[in-house]
Scaffold this active site. Sequence first.
Site, PDB file in Angstrom:
ATOM      1  N   ARG A 176      -2.033  56.101  19.721  1.00 37.79           N
ATOM      2  CA  ARG A 176      -1.969  55.470  20.958  1.00 37.79           C
ATOM      3  C   ARG A 176      -0.502  54.811  21.163  1.00 37.79           C
ATOM      4  O   ARG A 176       0.145  54.737  20.144  1.00 37.79           O
ATOM      5  CB  ARG A 176      -2.987  54.317  21.136  1.00 37.79           C
ATOM      6  CG  ARG A 176      -3.075  53.496  19.949  1.00 37.79           C
ATOM      7  CD  ARG A 176      -4.179  52.518  20.188  1.00 37.79           C
ATOM      8  NE  ARG A 176      -4.091  51.529  20.979  1.00 37.79           N
ATOM      9  CZ  ARG A 176      -3.299  50.346  21.162  1.00 37.79           C
ATOM     10  NH1 ARG A 176      -2.855  50.053  19.863  1.00 37.79           N
ATOM     11  NH2 ARG A 176      -3.208  49.608  22.236  1.00 37.79           N
ATOM     12  N   ARG A 180       1.262  47.292  27.825  1.00 35.94           N
ATOM     13  CA  ARG A 180       0.570  46.009  28.282  1.00 35.94           C
ATOM     14  C   ARG A 180       0.873  46.065  29.981  1.00 35.94           C
ATOM     15  O   ARG A 180       2.033  46.076  30.271  1.00 35.94           O
ATOM     16  CB  ARG A 180       0.983  44.983  27.635  1.00 35.94           C
ATOM     17  CG  ARG A 180       0.963  44.968  26.205  1.00 35.94           C
ATOM     18  CD  ARG A 180       1.168  43.687  25.700  1.00 35.94           C
ATOM     19  NE  ARG A 180       1.188  43.732  24.116  1.00 35.94           N
ATOM     20  CZ  ARG A 180       1.902  42.906  23.299  1.00 35.94           C
ATOM     21  NH1 ARG A 180       2.800  42.105  23.754  1.00 35.94           N
ATOM     22  NH2 ARG A 180       1.791  43.175  22.173  1.00 35.94           N
ATOM     23  N   ARG A 259       9.249  57.277   3.465  1.00 35.15           N
ATOM     24  CA  ARG A 259      10.750  57.057   4.174  1.00 35.15           C
ATOM     25  C   ARG A 259      11.219  55.838   3.723  1.00 35.15           C
ATOM     26  O   ARG A 259      10.370  54.789   3.234  1.00 35.15           O
ATOM     27  CB  ARG A 259      10.231  57.076   5.628  1.00 35.15           C
ATOM     28  CG  ARG A 259      10.060  58.348   6.489  1.00 35.15           C
ATOM     29  CD  ARG A 259      10.031  58.094   7.862  1.00 35.15           C
ATOM     30  NE  ARG A 259       9.041  57.331   8.387  1.00 35.15           N
ATOM     31  CZ  ARG A 259       9.205  56.053   9.048  1.00 35.15           C
ATOM     32  NH1 ARG A 259      10.597  55.771   9.058  1.00 35.15           N
ATOM     33  NH2 ARG A 259       8.048  55.386   9.300  1.00 35.15           N
ATOM     34  N   ARG A 290      17.979  50.138  14.649  1.00 36.67           N
ATOM     35  CA  ARG A 290      17.960  48.673  15.505  1.00 36.67           C
ATOM     36  C   ARG A 290      18.960  48.056  14.686  1.00 36.67           C
ATOM     37  O   ARG A 290      19.778  48.178  13.511  1.00 36.67           O
ATOM     38  CB  ARG A 290      16.587  48.149  15.300  1.00 36.67           C
ATOM     39  CG  ARG A 290      15.932  48.190  13.772  1.00 36.67           C
ATOM     40  CD  ARG A 290      14.397  47.637  13.807  1.00 36.67           C
ATOM     41  NE  ARG A 290      13.854  47.420  12.788  1.00 36.67           N
ATOM     42  CZ  ARG A 290      12.991  46.860  12.366  1.00 36.67           C
ATOM     43  NH1 ARG A 290      12.082  46.077  13.451  1.00 36.67           N
ATOM     44  NH2 ARG A 290      12.581  46.338  11.054  1.00 36.67           N
ATOM     45  N   GLU A 313      20.078  48.982  11.050  1.00 39.44           N
ATOM     46  CA  GLU A 313      19.056  49.773  10.049  1.00 39.44           C
ATOM     47  C   GLU A 313      18.944  51.203  10.487  1.00 39.44           C
ATOM     48  O   GLU A 313      18.786  51.483  11.684  1.00 39.44           O
ATOM     49  CB  GLU A 313      17.849  48.949  10.597  1.00 39.44           C
ATOM     50  CG  GLU A 313      16.685  49.473   9.586  1.00 39.44           C
ATOM     51  CD  GLU A 313      15.178  48.713   9.999  1.00 39.44           C
ATOM     52  OE1 GLU A 313      15.364  47.606   9.868  1.00 39.44           O
ATOM     53  OE2 GLU A 313      14.422  49.244  10.027  1.00 39.44           O
ATOM     54  N   TYR A 361       0.768  51.857   3.797  1.00 39.20           N
ATOM     55  CA  TYR A 361       1.498  50.923   4.404  1.00 39.20           C
ATOM     56  C   TYR A 361       0.565  49.652   4.560  1.00 39.20           C
ATOM     57  O   TYR A 361      -0.377  49.565   5.366  1.00 39.20           O
ATOM     58  CB  TYR A 361       2.081  51.234   5.780  1.00 39.20           C
ATOM     59  CG  TYR A 361       2.726  49.995   6.283  1.00 39.20           C
ATOM     60  CD1 TYR A 361       4.039  49.813   5.810  1.00 39.20           C
ATOM     61  CD2 TYR A 361       2.449  49.183   7.019  1.00 39.20           C
ATOM     62  CE1 TYR A 361       5.030  48.729   6.425  1.00 39.20           C
ATOM     63  CE2 TYR A 361       3.039  47.874   7.596  1.00 39.20           C
ATOM     64  CZ  TYR A 361       4.182  47.768   7.120  1.00 39.20           C
ATOM     65  OH  TYR A 361       5.047  46.723   7.338  1.00 39.20           O
ATOM     66  N   ASP A 363       0.736  45.399   5.666  1.00 38.00           N
ATOM     67  CA  ASP A 363       1.474  44.275   6.152  1.00 38.00           C
ATOM     68  C   ASP A 363       1.305  43.355   4.864  1.00 38.00           C
ATOM     69  O   ASP A 363       0.139  43.364   4.408  1.00 38.00           O
ATOM     70  CB  ASP A 363       1.024  43.867   7.353  1.00 38.00           C
ATOM     71  CG  ASP A 363       1.788  44.366   8.486  1.00 38.00           C
ATOM     72  OD1 ASP A 363       3.001  44.579   8.448  1.00 38.00           O
ATOM     73  OD2 ASP A 363       1.319  44.520   9.413  1.00 38.00           O
TER      74      ASP A 363
HETATM   75  P1  FDA Z   1       5.848  45.216  -3.154  1.00 40.76           P
HETATM   76  O1  FDA Z   1       6.613  46.585  -2.981  1.00 40.76           O
HETATM   77  O2  FDA Z   1       6.405  44.077  -2.430  1.00 40.76           O
HETATM   78  O3  FDA Z   1       6.180  44.990  -4.934  1.00 40.76           O
HETATM   79  C1  FDA Z   1       5.776  45.766  -5.765  1.00 40.76           C
HETATM   80  C2  FDA Z   1       6.676  45.389  -7.037  1.00 40.76           C
HETATM   81  O4  FDA Z   1       6.497  46.198  -8.002  1.00 40.76           O
HETATM   82  C3  FDA Z   1       8.166  45.486  -6.666  1.00 40.76           C
HETATM   83  O5  FDA Z   1       8.969  44.235  -6.781  1.00 40.76           O
HETATM   84  C4  FDA Z   1       8.879  46.559  -7.647  1.00 40.76           C
HETATM   85  O6  FDA Z   1      10.192  46.388  -8.108  1.00 40.76           O
HETATM   86  C5  FDA Z   1       7.798  46.533  -8.547  1.00 40.76           C
HETATM   87  N1  FDA Z   1       7.663  47.716  -9.406  1.00 40.76           N
HETATM   88  C6  FDA Z   1       7.735  48.908  -8.898  1.00 40.76           C
HETATM   89  N2  FDA Z   1       7.561  49.885 -10.195  1.00 40.76           N
HETATM   90  C7  FDA Z   1       7.632  48.989 -11.063  1.00 40.76           C
HETATM   91  C8  FDA Z   1       8.078  49.307 -12.658  1.00 40.76           C
HETATM   92  N3  FDA Z   1       7.848  50.597 -13.026  1.00 40.76           N
HETATM   93  N4  FDA Z   1       8.014  48.217 -13.513  1.00 40.76           N
HETATM   94  C9  FDA Z   1       7.989  46.810 -13.220  1.00 40.76           C
HETATM   95  N5  FDA Z   1       8.025  46.581 -11.734  1.00 40.76           N
HETATM   96  C10 FDA Z   1       7.798  47.742 -10.854  1.00 40.76           C
HETATM   97  N6  FDA Z   1       4.953  42.859   6.330  1.00 40.76           N
HETATM   98  C11 FDA Z   1       4.450  42.178   7.206  1.00 40.76           C
HETATM   99  O7  FDA Z   1       3.327  41.736   7.381  1.00 40.76           O
HETATM  100  N7  FDA Z   1       5.289  41.908   8.463  1.00 40.76           N
HETATM  101  C12 FDA Z   1       6.737  42.534   8.409  1.00 40.76           C
HETATM  102  O8  FDA Z   1       7.184  42.204   9.309  1.00 40.76           O
HETATM  103  C13 FDA Z   1       6.997  43.514   7.303  1.00 40.76           C
HETATM  104  N8  FDA Z   1       8.065  44.043   7.609  1.00 40.76           N
HETATM  105  C14 FDA Z   1       8.340  45.232   6.453  1.00 40.76           C
HETATM  106  C15 FDA Z   1       9.563  45.881   6.460  1.00 40.76           C
HETATM  107  C16 FDA Z   1       9.878  46.859   5.656  1.00 40.76           C
HETATM  108  C17 FDA Z   1      10.985  47.678   5.649  1.00 40.76           C
HETATM  109  C18 FDA Z   1       8.918  47.254   4.494  1.00 40.76           C
HETATM  110  C19 FDA Z   1       9.049  48.366   3.582  1.00 40.76           C
HETATM  111  C20 FDA Z   1       7.706  46.522   4.772  1.00 40.76           C
HETATM  112  C21 FDA Z   1       7.452  45.570   5.668  1.00 40.76           C
HETATM  113  N9  FDA Z   1       6.287  44.604   5.481  1.00 40.76           N
HETATM  114  C22 FDA Z   1       6.106  43.710   6.253  1.00 40.76           C
HETATM  115  C23 FDA Z   1       5.426  45.077   4.275  1.00 40.76           C
HETATM  116  C24 FDA Z   1       5.506  43.858   3.095  1.00 40.76           C
HETATM  117  O9  FDA Z   1       6.784  44.341   2.491  1.00 40.76           O
HETATM  118  C25 FDA Z   1       4.422  44.300   2.111  1.00 40.76           C
HETATM  119  O10 FDA Z   1       3.315  44.067   2.658  1.00 40.76           O
HETATM  120  C26 FDA Z   1       4.608  43.855   0.643  1.00 40.76           C
HETATM  121  O11 FDA Z   1       5.724  44.076   0.200  1.00 40.76           O
HETATM  122  C27 FDA Z   1       3.360  44.349  -0.069  1.00 40.76           C
HETATM  123  O12 FDA Z   1       3.428  43.818  -1.399  1.00 40.76           O
HETATM  124  P2  FDA Z   1       3.109  44.627  -2.713  1.00 40.76           P
HETATM  125  O13 FDA Z   1       3.104  43.691  -3.786  1.00 40.76           O
HETATM  126  O14 FDA Z   1       1.947  45.457  -2.371  1.00 40.76           O
HETATM  127  O15 FDA Z   1       4.645  45.439  -2.786  1.00 40.76           O
END
Ligand code: FDA
Length: 385
Positions: A176, A180, A259, A290, A313, A361, A363
């Site tokens: 979708r 609004r 991506r 953006r 970006e 993905y 949040d």
């Molecule tokens: P996250 O990626 O944060 O943490 C994983 C960690 O594991 C990293 O620090 C990494 O270094 C570590 N790691 C990986 N491999 C490893 C290894 N081999 N050894 C040791 N460490 C390792 N959400 C939201 O609510 N509002 C928003 O506006 C946004 N905006 C947004 C923008 C962009 C560009 C992205 C990519 C994402 C968002 N998000 C978001 C999502 C948000 O970033 C997401 O919910 C959290 O990062 C999730 O946390 P995690 O712990 O799952 O992963």
Amino acid sequence: MATCDLLIVGSGLFGLTMAERAVNEHGLNVTIIDRRDHLGGNAYSEKDAETGIEVHKYGAHLFHTSNERVWEYVNRFTTFTGYQHKVYTNHRGVVYPMPINLGTINQFFQAALSPDEARALIAEQAGELAGTDPENLNDKGISLIGRPLYEAFIKHYTGKQWQTDPKDLPASIISRLPVRYTYDNRYFNDTHEGLPTDGYTAWLERMADHPKIEVKLATDYFDTSQPLNRDAVRGQLPVVYTGPVDRYFDYAHGDLKWRTIDLETERLDTGDFQGTSVMNYADEDVPFTRIIEPRHFHPERDYPKDRTLIQREYSRFAERHDEPYYPVNGTADRETLLAYRELADAEQRTLFGGRLGTYKYLDMHMAIGSALTMADNDLPDLLRA
Ligand code: FDA
């Protein structure tokens, strides 16, 4: 800290929530390792040394949730400002409010349509492809909101995000397109929204601030020269792994596609570049998607009046050495993921979580919510194993 009862790989919001629960709910000694030189994962932010403006290092992060448990939980570590996110888009040199709403429609068609009139107009324009079953994203977009709005606001923006002509993208990418029929242009509809008052890093550090939590930075789980590596601890110690699931299994079933984004930072001698935090660029002749101006995330702060910072970006497909940001989630990826899930389910004494560990993905509120659920449901079994 003498012992490690639980190892957490990754100090993002998923890993931090698991660590906090393991310590405060189960009394464990927890070690968190992260390959980066800071904790917090992608939500991490830092103060720009030149301007003092808080910059979200891995892209704009806006906190929002309707999950009361998550809201209560995060408020243990930080208060939130009253920030409400709004997005605008520049199309052919004119700025429109997003997501598409009555304001966007009336400005675009130079009209004063009522909600019913606007609804009828969009239905008529979307009827162009009536009776067809769109196979590509381009046709799907037209069938949802009509050609004029689709071509102005969605087509090229999506094309830039995917670096692919929407005619060559599957229709399944969108189910979708929100329109609004009011002038409400708040980006999120959640009950709670705001930004951490003292910044993301203060919040994230407080989650790990406990004598029973040890954080080891710049430590990669696959680096066999450090003691807590996969090959050494596999099956020996309970582990919560939040890194990429394909990497854990040495890409045995191939790579899951992601991506990524590149952020180009510029500091400018003005107190305000664009008057808002996020301005999309909808046209194909602008290469970035953006511009983010982080000072607007915190209008309550005393930032410099004559300096600002912006981030352009750019979006592209990730290579193995890039930061994986958004799962591509194509048909092949879904099959590959199933194969990895089987391996993950069979892995002894290791739970897989977070956006990288599950190839989803999430949040921030979803990452926290799923960690709280895993801490309730799966952690006790992991500790007994
Ligand atoms: P996250 O990626 O944060 O943490 C994983 C960690 O594991 C990293 O620090 C990494 O270094 C570590 N790691 C990986 N491999 C490893 C290894 N081999 N050894 C040791 N460490 C390792 N959400 C939201 O609510 N509002 C928003 O506006 C946004 N905006 C947004 C923008 C962009 C560009 C992205 C990519 C994402 C968002 N998000 C978001 C999502 C948000 O970033 C997401 O919910 C959290 O990062 C999730 O946390 P995690 O712990 O799952 O992963």
